[in-house]
Design a protein around this motif. Structure first.
Motif, PDB file in Angstrom:
ATOM      1  N   SER A 248      -3.047  -9.626   8.041  1.00  0.00           N
ATOM      2  CA  SER A 248      -3.011 -10.268   6.731  1.00  0.00           C
ATOM      3  C   SER A 248      -2.322 -11.625   6.806  1.00  0.00           C
ATOM      4  CB  SER A 248      -2.287  -9.368   5.728  1.00  0.00           C
ATOM      5  OG  SER A 248      -2.886  -8.094   5.647  1.00  0.00           O
ATOM      6  N   SER A 249      -2.383 -12.358   5.705  1.00  0.00           N
ATOM      7  CA  SER A 249      -1.688 -13.641   5.587  1.00  0.00           C
ATOM      8  C   SER A 249      -1.035 -13.715   4.218  1.00  0.00           C
ATOM      9  CB  SER A 249      -2.668 -14.811   5.760  1.00  0.00           C
ATOM     10  OG  SER A 249      -3.662 -14.776   4.746  1.00  0.00           O
ATOM     11  N   ALA A 250       0.055 -14.493   4.120  1.00  0.00           N
ATOM     12  CA  ALA A 250       0.773 -14.600   2.851  1.00  0.00           C
ATOM     13  C   ALA A 250       1.576 -15.890   2.824  1.00  0.00           C
ATOM     14  CB  ALA A 250       1.695 -13.400   2.643  1.00  0.00           C
ATOM     15  N   SER A 251       1.735 -16.452   1.618  1.00  0.00           N
ATOM     16  CA  SER A 251       2.568 -17.642   1.430  1.00  0.00           C
ATOM     17  C   SER A 251       2.967 -17.709  -0.041  1.00  0.00           C
ATOM     18  CB  SER A 251       1.810 -18.917   1.816  1.00  0.00           C
ATOM     19  OG  SER A 251       0.684 -19.107   0.974  1.00  0.00           O
ATOM     20  N   PHE A 252       4.032 -18.469  -0.316  1.00  0.00           N
ATOM     21  CA  PHE A 252       4.415 -18.689  -1.713  1.00  0.00           C
ATOM     22  C   PHE A 252       4.958 -20.092  -1.888  1.00  0.00           C
ATOM     23  CE2 PHE A 252       8.495 -16.938  -0.068  1.00  0.00           C
ATOM     24  CZ  PHE A 252       9.386 -17.893  -0.533  1.00  0.00           C
ATOM     25  N   LEU A 253       5.014 -20.524  -3.140  1.00  0.00           N
ATOM     26  CA  LEU A 253       5.473 -21.863  -3.494  1.00  0.00           C
ATOM     27  C   LEU A 253       6.228 -21.783  -4.813  1.00  0.00           C
ATOM     28  CD1 LEU A 253       5.366 -25.044  -3.196  1.00  0.00           C
ATOM     29  CD2 LEU A 253       3.283 -24.932  -4.595  1.00  0.00           C
ATOM     30  N   ASP A 254       7.355 -22.493  -4.894  1.00  0.00           N
ATOM     31  CA  ASP A 254       8.111 -22.639  -6.140  1.00  0.00           C
ATOM     32  C   ASP A 254       8.303 -24.117  -6.435  1.00  0.00           C
ATOM     33  OD1 ASP A 254       8.648 -19.946  -6.857  1.00  0.00           O
ATOM     34  OD2 ASP A 254      10.217 -19.840  -5.337  1.00  0.00           O
ATOM     35  N   LEU A 255       8.152 -24.488  -7.699  1.00  0.00           N
ATOM     36  CA  LEU A 255       8.446 -25.839  -8.162  1.00  0.00           C
ATOM     37  C   LEU A 255       9.301 -25.749  -9.416  1.00  0.00           C
ATOM     38  CD1 LEU A 255       4.884 -27.460  -7.814  1.00  0.00           C
ATOM     39  CD2 LEU A 255       6.828 -27.778  -6.270  1.00  0.00           C
ATOM     40  N   ASN A 256      10.410 -26.472  -9.435  1.00  0.00           N
ATOM     41  CA  ASN A 256      11.298 -26.512 -10.605  1.00  0.00           C
ATOM     42  C   ASN A 256      11.580 -27.946 -10.985  1.00  0.00           C
ATOM     43  OD1 ASN A 256      12.244 -23.853  -9.041  1.00  0.00           O
ATOM     44  ND2 ASN A 256      12.752 -23.594 -11.200  1.00  0.00           N
TER      45      ASN A 256
ATOM     46  N   TYR B  11       6.216 -11.963 -13.087  1.00  0.00           N
ATOM     47  CA  TYR B  11       6.271 -11.719 -11.642  1.00  0.00           C
ATOM     48  C   TYR B  11       7.606 -12.256 -11.136  1.00  0.00           C
ATOM     49  CZ  TYR B  11       1.238 -10.764 -11.746  1.00  0.00           C
ATOM     50  OH  TYR B  11      -0.003 -10.233 -12.014  1.00  0.00           O
ATOM     51  N   THR B  12       8.512 -11.363 -10.767  1.00  0.00           N
ATOM     52  CA  THR B  12       9.873 -11.794 -10.418  1.00  0.00           C
ATOM     53  C   THR B  12      10.100 -11.894  -8.922  1.00  0.00           C
ATOM     54  OG1 THR B  12      10.666  -9.497 -10.488  1.00  0.00           O
ATOM     55  CG2 THR B  12      10.804 -10.789 -12.528  1.00  0.00           C
ATOM     56  N   SER B  13       9.085 -11.623  -8.104  1.00  0.00           N
ATOM     57  CA  SER B  13       9.311 -11.626  -6.661  1.00  0.00           C
ATOM     58  C   SER B  13       8.161 -12.303  -5.929  1.00  0.00           C
ATOM     59  CB  SER B  13       9.497 -10.197  -6.136  1.00  0.00           C
ATOM     60  OG  SER B  13       8.325  -9.445  -6.325  1.00  0.00           O
ATOM     61  N   HIS B  14       8.485 -12.759  -4.714  1.00  0.00           N
ATOM     62  CA  HIS B  14       7.519 -13.307  -3.774  1.00  0.00           C
ATOM     63  C   HIS B  14       7.424 -12.383  -2.564  1.00  0.00           C
ATOM     64  CE1 HIS B  14       7.061 -17.086  -5.846  1.00  0.00           C
ATOM     65  NE2 HIS B  14       8.319 -17.455  -5.656  1.00  0.00           N
ATOM     66  N   LEU B  15       6.357 -12.521  -1.836  1.00  0.00           N
ATOM     67  CA  LEU B  15       6.213 -11.934  -0.511  1.00  0.00           C
ATOM     68  C   LEU B  15       6.554 -10.445  -0.510  1.00  0.00           C
ATOM     69  CD1 LEU B  15       5.326 -12.977   2.284  1.00  0.00           C
ATOM     70  CD2 LEU B  15       7.746 -13.215   2.857  1.00  0.00           C
ATOM     71  N   PHE B  16       5.858  -9.695  -1.385  1.00  0.00           N
ATOM     72  CA  PHE B  16       5.983  -8.238  -1.434  1.00  0.00           C
ATOM     73  C   PHE B  16       7.407  -7.785  -1.751  1.00  0.00           C
ATOM     74  CE2 PHE B  16       3.052  -9.453   2.065  1.00  0.00           C
ATOM     75  CZ  PHE B  16       1.856  -9.270   1.380  1.00  0.00           C
ATOM     76  N   GLY B  17       8.133  -8.569  -2.537  1.00  0.00           N
ATOM     77  CA  GLY B  17       9.458  -8.174  -2.958  1.00  0.00           C
ATOM     78  C   GLY B  17      10.592  -8.635  -2.072  1.00  0.00           C
ATOM     79  N   PHE B  18      10.317  -9.304  -0.951  1.00  0.00           N
ATOM     80  CA  PHE B  18      11.390  -9.731  -0.054  1.00  0.00           C
ATOM     81  C   PHE B  18      12.147 -10.950  -0.577  1.00  0.00           C
ATOM     82  CE2 PHE B  18       8.756  -7.325   3.020  1.00  0.00           C
ATOM     83  CZ  PHE B  18       9.731  -6.453   3.477  1.00  0.00           C
ATOM     84  N   PHE B  19      11.519 -11.780  -1.428  1.00  0.00           N
ATOM     85  CA  PHE B  19      12.159 -12.929  -2.039  1.00  0.00           C
ATOM     86  C   PHE B  19      11.979 -12.835  -3.556  1.00  0.00           C
ATOM     87  CE2 PHE B  19      11.149 -14.336   2.198  1.00  0.00           C
ATOM     88  CZ  PHE B  19      12.169 -15.206   2.558  1.00  0.00           C
ATOM     89  N   SER B  20      12.959 -13.332  -4.307  1.00  0.00           N
ATOM     90  CA  SER B  20      12.763 -13.449  -5.746  1.00  0.00           C
ATOM     91  C   SER B  20      12.243 -14.851  -6.064  1.00  0.00           C
ATOM     92  CB  SER B  20      14.063 -13.181  -6.498  1.00  0.00           C
ATOM     93  OG  SER B  20      14.903 -14.305  -6.486  1.00  0.00           O
ATOM     94  N   VAL B  21      11.777 -15.045  -7.277  1.00  0.00           N
ATOM     95  CA  VAL B  21      11.217 -16.341  -7.667  1.00  0.00           C
ATOM     96  C   VAL B  21      12.305 -17.352  -8.005  1.00  0.00           C
ATOM     97  CG1 VAL B  21       9.117 -15.274  -8.540  1.00  0.00           C
ATOM     98  CG2 VAL B  21      11.015 -15.688 -10.109  1.00  0.00           C
ATOM     99  N   PHE B  22      13.576 -16.937  -7.963  1.00  0.00           N
ATOM    100  CA  PHE B  22      14.669 -17.817  -8.370  1.00  0.00           C
ATOM    101  C   PHE B  22      15.304 -18.465  -7.148  1.00  0.00           C
ATOM    102  CE2 PHE B  22      14.476 -14.292 -11.470  1.00  0.00           C
ATOM    103  CZ  PHE B  22      13.993 -15.025 -12.544  1.00  0.00           C
ATOM    104  N   ASN B  23      15.075 -19.752  -7.005  1.00  0.00           N
ATOM    105  CA  ASN B  23      15.617 -20.550  -5.906  1.00  0.00           C
ATOM    106  C   ASN B  23      17.136 -20.620  -6.033  1.00  0.00           C
ATOM    107  OD1 ASN B  23      16.378 -22.599  -4.135  1.00  0.00           O
ATOM    108  ND2 ASN B  23      14.641 -23.913  -4.637  1.00  0.00           N
TER     109      ASN B  23
END
Length: 775
Positions: free
Chosen positions: A279-287, A179-191
């Motif tokens: 709808s509701s949506a959120s994402f989280l990244d930890l590195n 999964y390379t994206s967050h929030l329906f493709g608007f953000f990628s998973v790479f900070n």
């Protein structure tokens, strides 16, 4: 006697190993992608993720030129008569109001490398692009490159040179990310604060990489060996991020911890789609990352990543999906210009769906794990380089487990059998340089085994595969081999330098893919599943040919390129009409086997210096599939070629950055592309009281064309505190409010012909503001 530089020369003689490291003067950090050239710029090296380069040189005198993005270029005269280890320090370039220079490491390999279809981007060059939704983004930056596209807004994943999303291998510090994206493709998973550089291989895939037929995207995280503690982050309207990097033992042990999260529900409230509004949506990244410099020649690195998304449509269904990946990397520089790298990774992608209806409370879980070990040895042989190595992958796919979550639920428990397999690879690659001609030749041998536990179904050969045509069942026990596949994967690319400003390149590669993305929706979804090759699903085999012409103008201020490619893919998977893919124990009964054809032309013009910098790119690309099976159910479009759902013939992208002053810059991105193909209902008829729709041939119509403009302003305030850096980013996504259709659907009109409607994910201008800091 051979002249190498102004006033300097060498005698033919023995060769010695030169190892160097390029660091920043301000903080001692290694500089990735720095260019080291000699022989009037005709020979060169690029520093790796540790800021290190190594080369074998004949004895004699050399003038080295060391340069990097945003740094002052320096020259050093050295005498080579023994093995040497040197360090070079670069300081920030003073910004001149009349000119700004923007370069990625692409310009190093643009003319002089034998590689084709390779783009290398440092995070510094990515930050020159417009910040979408308040953040610069790795995957969205890649989409702007020629030959790269997506199916539209709200769709995660990318399509490379007419390939599907599932044909790309995305690596983060060497570990696969699904999964390379967050929030329906608007953000990628790479900070952006964790990413150091990105390399996209779409034409000349190194032999060390395998398992995908379309492309490899290798993302590397930043080096944590710094001289002092620092904090990097940003606060925006949609998301915020914070990264902490600190030395634990000076110049020996470094640590990085990072987090990023969003508060994006208000974005959904702005959507034009009523369902998205509720709808509701959120994402989280930890590195996290640890670098341990064992000595001046060896280094041990551990990095880990966890990311997840959660969203809900209305109140009755919620989704969660994400990735976990960890990498242990050991690298050592050996005597005689040799180096060794060992890499161990573990990667998980997971998803779950929770349903809460009146009498249907359930939970659906999907999970896939990939464990791998890779080792390779490289050696400098004069101007040539040779690499050999091997890898092993173990796949454990859990394609679905459905269970009720309450006693009143009428949902029955369904558990799909785990999918197990092993893949091995041996590879060798050599880079040769002869005056104006350079070429890379590589050979990879891959072998795959489908393993038990596994239930195999045999089907009646006189009819199409279906539950009703099963004639026998065979059970394989744990670790018992079911079937195996193997084959050679040759690769070769050649470059001819016409002169110092232009080159001509040719390339060919064969790749094999044993794991397949099974999804009949156009966008990446939490319910997508992966399937390993078995006795019914053969590996995909891709053959790609490419040719290119590259030219620079006006002292490399302008870089231009034109590339043509053609790829043929065997055993492309498509689906029968009305295919049921989820929770299906006999999935092969819903699949059809076909051939894929993709071809195209890519054109790019880059301006690297001056107040105005940027890139214009145009791609003409076609992607077709042909399915002509033995039975009617296995024939699509009468056995003729039809467009793949990601076929978008025309794609034009403009990225411009204008330096208004030393503190303020204006960025603009405009993109236009042909609408993707769809199948639409062309008539309907009734059988009794039941209305039945008749659809067009597969993908014979198109949704309206896509176009969008984004703008952003970057403001860097003057600050007397040298240890504190900050900036403001103001952006507007979808400046003129284009309602780009993601899909088209039809509704009955009380006996009248069905009316077509477009579904737009975000059809309004969307402003953002982000405050970035580093201290």
């Amino acid at each position: 006697m051979i002249s190498l530089s102004e006033g300097l020369s060498i005698q033919q003689g023995p060769t010695y190993h030169l190892k160097g490291k390029v660091i920043e003067k301000k903080n001692g950090e290694p500089i990735v992608g720095a260019s080291i050239t000699w022989n009037n710029g005709t020979e060169g090296k690029v520093t790796d993720v540790n800021g290190v380069f190594s080369v074998q040189l004949l004895s004699g005198n050399y003038k080295l030129t060391i340069s990097a993005v945003g740094k002052k270029t320096i020259t050093k005269e050295i005498n080579i008569k023994e093995d040497k280890s040197l360090s070079f320090t670069l300081e920030n370039d003073v910004v001149q109001l009349s000119e700004v220079t923007v370069r990625s490491t692409t310009d190093v390999t643009h003319l002089n490398s034998a590689s084709m279809g390779v783009n290398r981007l440092s995070i510094q060059s990515i930050k020159q692009m417009p910040a979408l939704m308040g953040e610069v983004d790795v995957m969205n930056s890649i989409v702007t490159l020629p030959g790269i596209s997506s199916v539209g807004e709200g769709a995660g994943g990318i399509n490379v040179r007419g390939g599907s999303v599932g044909q790309n291998l995305v690596l983060f510090d060497g570990a696969p990310i699904y999964y390379t994206s967050h929030l329906f493709g608007f953000f990628s998973v790479f900070n952006q604060d964790v990413t150091d550089n990105v390399t996209l291989y779409k034409g000349s895939m190194p032999a060390r990489y395998g398992g995908r037929v379309s492309s490899v995207i290798a993302v590397e995280s930043l080096n944590t060996l710094v001289d002092s503690m620092r904090f990097i982050g940003g606060i925006g309207l949609i998301s915020s991020r914070l990264t902490w990097v600190t030395p634990v033992i000076s110049n020996k042990l470094g640590l990085m911890v990072s987090t990023r999260t969003t508060y994006s529900d208000w974005l959904l409230k702005s959507a034009s789609n009523p369902q998205l509004k509720s709808s509701s949506a959120s994402f989280l990244d930890l590195n996290a990352k640890v670098d341990y410099q064992l000595n001046d020649r060896s280094k041990l690195t551990f990095s880990t990543y966890y990311g997840r998304d959660q969203f809900a449509f209305d109140a009755d269904t919620s989704y969660m999906y994400g990735n976990f990946a960890s990498t242990l990397n050991y690298h050592v520089e050996l005597n005689g210009g040799m180096n060794f790298t060992g890499l161990a990774t573990i990667s998980d992608n997971f998803s779950s769906v929770l349903g809460d209806y009146s009498n249907q409370q359930f939970e659906l879980n999907i999970n896939n794990r990939n464990t791998s070990v890779k080792m390779f040895l490289g050696a400098e042989l004069g101007q040539h380089y040779v690499e050999v190595g091997g890898e092993a992958n173990i796949y454990e796919l859990r394609p679905g487990n459905l269970k009720p979550t309450s006693e009143k639920s009428i949902v029955n428990e369904i558990k799909i059998e785990n999918d197990l397999g092993r893949e091995f690879g041996l590879f060798t690659e050599a880079t040769f340089k002869f005056d104006k001609i350079k070429f890379i030749t590589g050979l990879r041998y891959s072998a795959y085994q489908k393993m038990g536990s596994y239930t195999s179904y045999s089907y009646d050969n006189s009819e199409t595969k279906s539950v009703n045509s099963i004639i026998d069942t065979t059970y394989y026990g744990r670790s018992e081999k079911v079937i195996d596949y193997s084959g050679l994967e040759p690769r070769i690319s050649l470059s001819y330098n016409i002169d110092s400003q232009q080159s001509f390149k040719l390339g060919y590669q064969r790749t094999r893919q044993y794991m397949h993305l099974i999804a009949n929706n156009v966008a990446i979804a939490p319910t997508d599943i992966y399937k390993l090759s078995n006795e019914h699903i053969e590996p995909q085999i891709g053959d790609q040919w490419s040719i290119g012409y590259f030219r620079n103008f006006r002292a490399d201020m302008y870089e231009s390129s034109a590339e043509l490619y053609y790829r043929k893919t065997q055993n492309t998977i498509d689906y029968k009409d009305g295919a049921q893919l989820l929770l299906n124990n006999v999935l092969e009964t819903e699949l059809v086997n076909g051939a894929g054809i993709a071809y195209g032309a890519e054109f790019s013009l880059i301006k690297t210096a001056g107040k105005l910098t940027g890139r214009l790119s145009y791609t003409y690309s076609r992607a077709f599939i042909q399915v002509d099976g033995e039975f009617d159910e296995e024939v699509i479009n009468e056995g003729k070629l039809y467009p793949a759902y990601y076929d978008k013939p025309h794609d034009f992208t403009t990225i411009l950055s204008y330096k208004l002053s030393s503190q303020l810059s204006l960025n603009m991105n405009f993109t236009y592309s042909t609408g993707r193909p769809v199948s639409i209902p062309i008539s309907k008829y009734e059988v009794g009281a039941i209305a039945i729709g008749e659809f067009s041939n597969r993908n014979q119509y198109r949704i309206p064309d896509f176009h969008r403009m984004d703008v952003s302003f970057n403001y860097v305030p003057q600050n007397s505190k040298r240890k504190f850096e900050s900036s403001w980013t103001f952006g507007i996504y979808n400046l003129y409010g284009r309602k780009n259709p993601f899909s088209v659907f039809f509704r009955d009109q009380n006996g009248a012909p069905p009316q077509a409607y477009r579904l737009a994910i975000l059809g309004i201008p969307f402003p953002s503001i982000t405050y970035n800091f580093k201290f």
